[in-house]
Write an enzyme that holds these catalytic residues in place. Structure first.
Site, PDB file in Angstrom:
ATOM      1  N   GLY A   1     -18.998   3.501  -2.364  1.00 53.99           N
ATOM      2  CA  GLY A   1     -20.314   3.609  -1.731  1.00 53.99           C
ATOM      3  C   GLY A   1     -21.390   3.986  -2.734  1.00 53.99           C
ATOM      4  O   GLY A   1     -22.487   3.417  -2.735  1.00 53.99           O
TER       5      GLY A   1
ATOM      6  N   LYS B   1       0.854  -1.197   0.000  1.00 53.72           N
ATOM      7  CA  LYS B   1       0.000   0.000   0.000  1.00 53.72           C
ATOM      8  C   LYS B   1       0.878   1.231   0.000  1.00 53.72           C
ATOM      9  O   LYS B   1       2.013   1.199   0.500  1.00 53.72           O
ATOM     10  CB  LYS B   1      -0.868   0.043   1.263  1.00 53.72           C
ATOM     11  CG  LYS B   1      -2.091   0.928   1.112  1.00 53.72           C
ATOM     12  CD  LYS B   1      -3.212   0.142   0.459  1.00 53.72           C
ATOM     13  CE  LYS B   1      -4.497   0.902   0.362  1.00 53.72           C
ATOM     14  NZ  LYS B   1      -5.612  -0.004   0.045  1.00 53.72           N
TER      15      LYS B   1
ATOM     16  N   GLY C   1     -18.413   7.985  -2.217  1.00 56.50           N
ATOM     17  CA  GLY C   1     -17.331   8.040  -3.198  1.00 56.50           C
ATOM     18  C   GLY C   1     -17.564   6.930  -4.208  1.00 56.50           C
ATOM     19  O   GLY C   1     -18.666   6.366  -4.288  1.00 56.50           O
ATOM     20  N   ASN C   2     -16.535   6.572  -4.945  1.00 52.74           N
ATOM     21  CA  ASN C   2     -16.684   5.566  -5.999  1.00 52.74           C
ATOM     22  C   ASN C   2     -17.336   4.282  -5.472  1.00 52.74           C
ATOM     23  O   ASN C   2     -18.283   3.767  -6.060  1.00 52.74           O
ATOM     24  CB  ASN C   2     -15.313   5.280  -6.626  1.00 52.74           C
ATOM     25  CG  ASN C   2     -15.407   4.235  -7.718  1.00 52.74           C
ATOM     26  OD1 ASN C   2     -16.284   4.301  -8.577  1.00 52.74           O
ATOM     27  ND2 ASN C   2     -14.547   3.241  -7.674  1.00 52.74           N
TER      28      ASN C   2
END
Ligand code: GLU
Length: 413
Positions: A222, A103, A219-220
């Site tokens: 949800g 990450k 956002g993307n």
């Protein structure tokens, strides 16, 4: 609250006790392979230079190249990136795709940057990590506040540095330059497939139109989850974004909420409905809560007030270990992030395969393969849950740790 990564490793220890794995392997999985921190000088629009700090944690690559997103958010810190990198390792192993986990992140508020500043920051990040990433080394992707456009800049900068077009260095790209059809909705669609599997295993939940769902985060992930569930006939009674939320017990028209968000910049102040806070959303009398934003939103302070029977973790790490214990005690089912949101990295894998083969798939093929892969992962986790009599997170970790340990033992050190 304890440091996040400590909590993450406690969860690993809990799992290892159940499946009785050897101490040495546990030791390997308890720490990241490599932590890289780079200073990123960026020329700002006002002519001054601002130096950001970029992180990349390469957690484990025993099953394949490191894989995981890059997060641009003001709260990014090393403890968080380490936790997220660990979760990617588990997630890729649960999904059974040939990747390890990693990450990256930068502590930055993208809302304060111009497009040009954002591009220069992304290119600086890419130069800073160019020696560590690559199609067979470490493959970044989008995460919170990083977009396909940002992945395009990363791919472009990396390709210039290497002197050859290298789309497979990053996934989540725009389709025009090698992104996969269906990648933008993959996390949400994968979560929806998992959700329907979960419902099929639970009795007495009632039909689609009787089930109410609250989604935190628009956002993307949800937003697309709410849209997919809404079009499938489920009742979405509440949604929220960083500015707050809205609640309608009768159910929201998500298409209308989306166009309102596109013009007004937020879901709040919609159609005369009363606004609610993000905290209130989680405590609503609903059947399912879908945290699709940041970590630790379900914690000791609110766990007792949560009424939902199912928590579908579409964000990474939304539930603290203390809250999880309280919710499990109440009989709630927590569908863990490492399974629920694995659709994103699964389609990242398909994107990478398409890049390496220079052969592109139709959206139907992407979605059919996503369904197959995620349902298989779900079934394996469910079996482990029933077999061990444990919760779903421990079950998912069990599946992952067994696969990782097997790979470790056949490869050797
Ligand atoms: N950021 C996403 C996740 O947390 C996607 C990662 C990827 O596609 O590599 O799963």
């Amino acid at each position: 609250m304890q440091n996040q990564f400590t909590g993450v490793i406690n969860q690993l220890n809990k799992t290892c006790k159940i499946i009785k794995i050897e101490h040495d392997e546990l030791e390997i999985l308890s720490r990241p392979d490599r932590i890289i921190e780079v200073s990123l000088p960026v020329l700002m629009d006002n002519g001054r230079i601002k130096v950001f700090t970029g992180y990349r944690v390469q957690y484990n690559n025993i099953r394949g190249p490191y894989k995981g997103g890059i997060r641009f958010h003001p709260d990014v810190n090393l403890d968080e990136v380490k936790s997220l990198a660990f979760w990617m390792t588990i997630k890729c192993a649960v999904a059974d795709i040939p990747y390890g986990g990693g990450k990256g992140g930068v502590a930055v508020d993208v809302k304060e940057l111009s497009q040009g500043e954002l591009e220069r920051l992304t290119r600086a990040y890419t130069r800073g990590f160019a020696d560590f990433i690559g199609p067979y080394r470490d493959v970044p992707a989008p995460d919170v506040y990083t977009t396909p456009q940002i992945m395009a800049w990363l791919m472009d900068e990396y390709s210039h540095i290497k002197g050859e077009n290298t789309p497979a260095v990053v996934t989540g790209k725009p389709v025009e330059i090698g992104g996969s059809l269906g990648r933008d909705t993959a996390t949400s669609l994968g979560g929806f497939f998992v959700f329907e599997q979960v419902l099929s295993k639970m009795s007495g939940m009632g039909g689609k139109d009787q089930l109410s769902i609250a989604v935190q985060g628009f956002g993307n992930v949800g937003m697309n989850f709410a849209l997919i569930a809404y079009h499938a006939g489920y009742k979405i009674t509440a949604v929220s974004d960083s500015r707050g939320g809205i609640y309608d017990p009768e159910g929201l028209n998500i298409e209308e909420v989306l166009s309102h968000k596109q013009t007004a910049g937020s879901v709040v102040n919609f159609n005369g409905l009363e606004n609610i806070t993000n905290e209130q959303l989680l405590e609503l009398p609903v059947d399912i809560v879908v945290p699709a934003a940041l970590e630790n939103v379900i914690n000791e302070a609110n766990a007792d007030k949560i009424k939902a029977k199912i928590i579908l973790e579409m964000g990474n790490g939304p539930t603290t270990p203390e809250a999880e214990a309280a919710l499990l005690k109440k009989g709630a089912l927590i569908v863990p992030d490492v399974l629920a949101n694995s659709g994103g990295v699964i389609v990242s894998y398909f994107e990478w395969v398409q890049n390496l083969r220079h052969y592109y798939w139709e959206q139907d093929k992407v979605e059919a393969n996503l369904e197959k892969q995620v349902v298989r992962a779900f079934e394996k986790v469910w079996q482990a849950k029933e077999g061990n009599g444990c919760d779903m997170r421990v079950a998912a970790y069990t599946v992952a740790v067994e696969r990782l340990v097997k790979a470790l033992s056949v490869r050797g050190i």
